[in-house]
Design an enzyme around this catalytic site. Structure first.
Site, mmCIF file in Angstrom:
data_model
loop_
_atom_site.group_PDB
_atom_site.id
_atom_site.type_symbol
_atom_site.label_atom_id
_atom_site.label_comp_id
_atom_site.label_asym_id
_atom_site.label_seq_id
_atom_site.Cartn_x
_atom_site.Cartn_y
_atom_site.Cartn_z
ATOM 1 N N LYS A 201 0.877 -1.231 0.039
ATOM 2 C CA LYS A 201 0.005 0.079 0.059
ATOM 3 C C LYS A 201 0.999 1.346 -0.170
ATOM 4 O O LYS A 201 2.076 1.370 0.588
ATOM 5 C CB LYS A 201 -0.998 0.035 1.173
ATOM 6 C CG LYS A 201 -1.669 1.017 1.487
ATOM 7 C CD LYS A 201 -3.213 1.126 0.996
ATOM 8 C CE LYS A 201 -3.760 2.554 0.902
ATOM 9 N NZ LYS A 201 -4.968 2.285 -0.306
ATOM 10 N N TYR A 202 0.614 2.327 -0.852
ATOM 11 C CA TYR A 202 1.431 3.423 -0.904
ATOM 12 C C TYR A 202 1.096 4.441 -0.025
ATOM 13 O O TYR A 202 -0.258 5.017 -0.069
ATOM 14 C CB TYR A 202 1.296 3.800 -2.361
ATOM 15 C CG TYR A 202 2.370 5.333 -2.678
ATOM 16 C CD1 TYR A 202 3.946 5.284 -2.407
ATOM 17 C CD2 TYR A 202 1.774 6.359 -3.005
ATOM 18 C CE1 TYR A 202 4.184 6.176 -2.718
ATOM 19 C CE2 TYR A 202 2.481 7.635 -3.163
ATOM 20 C CZ TYR A 202 3.755 7.463 -2.895
ATOM 21 O OH TYR A 202 4.900 8.673 -3.034
ATOM 22 N N ARG A 292 24.915 -0.345 8.123
ATOM 23 C CA ARG A 292 26.114 0.418 8.072
ATOM 24 C C ARG A 292 25.946 1.526 8.949
ATOM 25 O O ARG A 292 24.769 2.122 9.560
ATOM 26 C CB ARG A 292 26.045 0.984 6.606
ATOM 27 C CG ARG A 292 25.066 1.791 6.162
ATOM 28 C CD ARG A 292 25.277 2.526 4.829
ATOM 29 N NE ARG A 292 24.435 3.517 4.832
ATOM 30 C CZ ARG A 292 23.204 3.367 4.003
ATOM 31 N NH1 ARG A 292 22.897 2.279 3.584
ATOM 32 N NH2 ARG A 292 22.238 4.741 3.861
ATOM 33 N N VAL A 295 25.486 8.468 6.883
ATOM 34 C CA VAL A 295 25.871 9.921 6.475
ATOM 35 C C VAL A 295 25.462 10.649 7.804
ATOM 36 O O VAL A 295 26.477 11.478 8.279
ATOM 37 C CB VAL A 295 25.572 10.459 5.432
ATOM 38 C CG1 VAL A 295 25.833 12.082 5.261
ATOM 39 C CG2 VAL A 295 25.913 9.628 4.083
HETATM 40 C C1 MV4 Z 1 7.346 3.833 0.491
HETATM 41 C C2 MV4 Z 1 6.564 5.161 0.245
HETATM 42 C C3 MV4 Z 1 5.225 5.174 0.602
HETATM 43 N N1 MV4 Z 1 4.618 4.118 0.680
HETATM 44 N N2 MV4 Z 1 6.616 2.866 0.663
HETATM 45 C C4 MV4 Z 1 11.348 5.599 -0.866
HETATM 46 C C5 MV4 Z 1 12.903 5.075 -0.292
HETATM 47 C C6 MV4 Z 1 12.655 3.709 -0.296
HETATM 48 N N3 MV4 Z 1 13.362 3.425 1.077
HETATM 49 C C7 MV4 Z 1 11.218 3.516 0.134
HETATM 50 N N4 MV4 Z 1 10.734 4.650 -0.229
HETATM 51 C C8 MV4 Z 1 9.352 4.920 0.035
HETATM 52 N N5 MV4 Z 1 8.563 3.927 0.040
HETATM 53 C C9 MV4 Z 1 5.316 3.050 0.962
HETATM 54 N N6 MV4 Z 1 4.822 1.986 1.027
HETATM 55 C C10 MV4 Z 1 7.313 6.369 -0.022
HETATM 56 C C11 MV4 Z 1 8.687 6.184 -0.230
HETATM 57 C C12 MV4 Z 1 9.409 7.522 -0.428
HETATM 58 C C13 MV4 Z 1 10.051 8.022 0.544
HETATM 59 C C14 MV4 Z 1 10.682 7.408 1.589
HETATM 60 C C15 MV4 Z 1 11.267 8.257 2.646
HETATM 61 C C16 MV4 Z 1 11.816 9.444 2.327
HETATM 62 C C17 MV4 Z 1 11.530 9.933 0.978
HETATM 63 C C18 MV4 Z 1 10.895 9.427 -0.062
HETATM 64 C C19 MV4 Z 1 10.466 9.992 -1.211
HETATM 65 C C20 MV4 Z 1 9.523 9.106 -2.144
HETATM 66 C C21 MV4 Z 1 8.985 7.997 -1.805
#
Ligand code: MV4
Length: 447
Positions: A201-202, A292, A295
């Site tokens: 789910k987003y 790890r 930064v």
């Molecule tokens: C997501 C999300 C929303 N919903 N997963 C971005 C990096 C990677 N680690 C996973 N990410 C995301 N996963 C779900 N289910 C939104 C992101 C995301 C995001 C996360 C952290 C910091 C910046 C971001 C920018 C765009 C999308």
């Protein structure tokens, strides 16, 4: 204790590790590519070995050169820093096979957490909340369609071998899902040699909050609070802070305990980070684990008073973690990443530092390998300095950061300093109410 540590890295983090070694009375070996001969990590290390040409594939990623350098100099441990080979389980295995100590988690744990689908399952098994979605890599576009219908749109497709924003696809409607699955699968296969894709789910406006964790070789695991990392652009963090303006002490304790539970379940050793997404209703979900030092570790150091790099070395040498979990954060710390890039276009801006005056004063720390007349090579990432401030509270830390940015003078190249000043003066940043969408809007509105 180790007598000599080889640092398999460059730039500010190599220098940071050398500083920790010096305070512990440990000898250091720097490795460098021919582009880094005049770098400060070479100057300050007790010994140095040239390991190859400028492209990192021939030098900082060259396992046989690194191992040879360790054997020639008689090092007894290797610190990988961040980036390059820091999360390469194969390198960690080779280090151990060569009877050197790897300053990091066990190779199997690096490998497990490097598979983002397995990491998600491992988190769920430890009782850590995960987002609704598939529990195994998707076998077909039809299966992607089924899961998406089940959890509801929007959904996100993620490559198991990706992470940190690589190999992701957001899908808003059933019409797109089959096609997006196919492209995501093919791209992941090409980019990572592993086409495994899972679905979640987003969340449209989450915060990115990560917990610093630490384990020793005796089964002790602690957390050292969180870092707020929502201010990023294209998955590159720009500003990090601790504590997060979004957490209460109760939520911090709950998320910290979840992070510790996951680490206990895998027998985690050394420094690690558990990334969470926090939604608007302050529910948290596991996102990824980084195996790890990161930064942004200095913001945690500033609010806990703990030297995380020294702690990495001490626990790798077998010392017991004698620290309580969940220390109350003291004051507030903020870090701005100063990159050699155009603040308007984000184009890289390597070249000579004609002037390089770093700020000092109360609560002000600069981690950098830069100096006047140093030439930033074009071959590596664009981080030239990390500016970290600490003060009693968030408001004062912001004022201190604005002062420190004003007193940071760099000429000869473009840097992100002007961009940081604009972000720190933004009312939404000051209010602390932002999400990971902050920069997208900030740049669209051309503030
Ligand atoms: C997501 C999300 C929303 N919903 N997963 C971005 C990096 C990677 N680690 C996973 N990410 C995301 N996963 C779900 N289910 C939104 C992101 C995301 C995001 C996360 C952290 C910091 C910046 C971001 C920018 C765009 C999308």
């Amino acid at each position: 204790m180790f007598k000599k540590i080889l640092i398999a890295n460059r730039g500010e983090i190599a220098l940071r590790i050398i500083q920790a070694c010096r305070e512990l009375g440990i000898q250091t070996v720097a490795v460098y590519s021919t582009a880094d001969r005049d770098s400060l990590h070479v100057t300050y290390a007790d010994e140095d070995v040239c390991i190859g040409p400028p492209p990192s594939t021939g030098s900082y990623l060259n396992i046989s050169s690194l191992i040879s350098a360790a054997e020639i100099t008689g090092a007894d441990a290797i610190h990988p820093g961040y980036g390059f080979l820091a999360e390469n389980a194969h390198f960690a295995e080779v280090v151990e096979e060569c009877k050197l100590t790897w300053i990091g988690p066990r190779p199997e744990v690096i490998r497990l957490m490097g598979d983002k689908a397995k990491a998600r399952e491992t988190a769920a098994a430890a009782g850590v909340p995960i987002l609704p979605g598939s529990r195994e890599p998707l076998a077909s576009a039809a299966e992607a369609e089924q899961f998406a219908a089940e959890v509801g749109y929007p959904v996100i497709l993620k490559a198991a071998a990706g992470g940190g924003g690589r190999g992701m696809r957001i899908v808003h409607s059933p019409e797109e899902i089959a096609g997006q699955f196919q492209t995501a699968h093919e791209e992941a296969q090409r980019a990572f040699g592993d086409g495994s894709i899972y679905l979640e789910k987003y969340l449209t406006e989450p915060r990115h909050i990560e917990f610093q964790v630490f384990g020793d070789k005796h089964g002790n695991v602690i957390h050292l609070g969180e870092r707020e990392c929502s201010i990023q652009r294209r998955h590159q963090k720009l500003i990090e802070e601790s504590p997060s303006p979004a957490l209460t002490p109760e939520l911090r304790a709950e998320m910290g305990e979840a992070a510790v539970a996951l680490c206990r379940n895998v027998g985690y050793e050394n420094a690690g980070t558990i990334e969470f997404l926090l939604d608007a209703d302050r529910r948290f979900y596991f996102m990824e684990m980084n195996t790890r030092i990161q930064v942004e570790h200095p913001v945690t150091e500033m609010v806990t008073g703990i030297d995380l790099v020294k702690l990495q070395i001490l626990v790798a040498a077998g010392q017991v973690l004698g620290l309580p979990s969940g220390l109350k954060p003291r004051g507030h710390a903020i870090e701005c990443r100063i990159n050699a890039e155009n603040p308007d276009t984000f184009a890289p801006s390597p070249g000579p530092l004609k002037t390089f005056h770093v700020p000092g004063g109360p609560g002000t720390r600069v981690d950098t390998h830069g100096y006047e007349d140093y030439v930033i090579p074009p071959h590596y990432d664009s981080l030239v300095a990390k500016l970290i401030v600490h003060d009693r509270n968030r408001e004062q830390a912001i004022a201190r950061m604005l002062r420190a940015l004003d007193f940071f003078v760099v000429e000869g190249i473009h840097t992100s300093i002007p961009l940081h000043k604009r972000i720190l003066r933004d009312p939404g940043f000051a209010a602390g109410t932002f999400s990971t969408r902050f920069m997208e809007r900030f740049l669209r509105e051309r503030k």
